[in-house]
Design an enzyme around this catalytic site. Structure first.
Site, PDB file in Angstrom:
ATOM      1  CG  ASN A  89      -1.895  -1.153   1.230  1.00 54.45           C
ATOM      2  OD1 ASN A  89      -2.312  -1.620   0.180  1.00 54.45           O
ATOM      3  ND2 ASN A  89      -2.258  -1.630   2.420  1.00 54.45           N
ATOM      4  CD  GLN A  96       2.787   3.988   3.059  1.00 51.73           C
ATOM      5  OE1 GLN A  96       2.767   4.509   1.945  1.00 51.73           O
ATOM      6  NE2 GLN A  96       3.895   3.744   3.720  1.00 51.73           N
ATOM      7  CG  HIS A 102       4.227  -1.905   5.557  1.00 46.68           C
ATOM      8  ND1 HIS A 102       4.232  -0.547   5.754  1.00 46.68           N
ATOM      9  CD2 HIS A 102       2.935  -2.252   5.382  1.00 46.68           C
ATOM     10  CE1 HIS A 102       2.994  -0.093   5.695  1.00 46.68           C
ATOM     11  NE2 HIS A 102       2.181  -1.117   5.457  1.00 46.68           N
ATOM     12  CG  HIS A 104       0.150  -5.657   3.796  1.00 43.05           C
ATOM     13  ND1 HIS A 104      -0.534  -5.607   4.988  1.00 43.05           N
ATOM     14  CD2 HIS A 104       0.405  -4.369   3.471  1.00 43.05           C
ATOM     15  CE1 HIS A 104      -0.692  -4.350   5.364  1.00 43.05           C
ATOM     16  NE2 HIS A 104      -0.141  -3.575   4.459  1.00 43.05           N
TER      17      HIS A 104
END
Ligand code: AMP
Ligand code: ZN
Length: 116
Positions: A89, A96, A102, A104
């Protein structure tokens, strides 16, 4: 984003507890606190980068490492053959909420496309 205020920097440093599933020199992987699937793992670089939008050429190796590590975790945990989804995201419309890059890694149920 000030790195000292970043929750994922604190998780990477071990200052905030997390349910780690993997770590190495480059990244840390831990279970998401609000899982959206039976398996929901987050992979973060130890290095602070706000988002994919802020990543640069020098982070090429780290970005590749995150994806390959996600695939490795999927094989190790036995859900690679059934399938999984990897999501990054990015910024507001991307959904986000934590501004430390990051990945997922979601698995354990079928996913629709396009996502909502
Ligand atoms: P995103 O919306 O893509 O920025 O994803 C941030 C994710 O971080 C969400 O899925 C949250 O549930 C997760 N999250 C936030 N704080 C924690 C935490 N302390 N431990 C584990 N996961 C977290
Ligand atoms: Zn950070």
């Amino acid at each position: 984003m000030n790195e000292q205020d970043c929750i994922f920097c604190k998780i990477a440093a071990g200052q905030i507890p997390s349910d780690r599933v993997f770590e190495d020199d480059v990244c840390v992987a831990f279970n998401d606190i609000t899982p959206q699937a039976p398996t929901h793992i987050l992979l973060i670089p130890r290095e602070h980068v706000d988002s994919l939008d802020k990543a640069a050429g020098v982070q090429k190796e780290m970005l590749g490492h995150l994806l390959l590590t996600a695939a490795e975790i999927a094989r190790d945990k036995g859900f690679a053959d059934d399938g999984y989804r990897v999501v990054v995201n990015t910024n507001a419309d991307g959904g986000q909420t934590v501004f430390h890059l990051h990945v997922h890694l979601l698995a354990g149920r079928p996913f629709v496309f396009p996502p909502g």
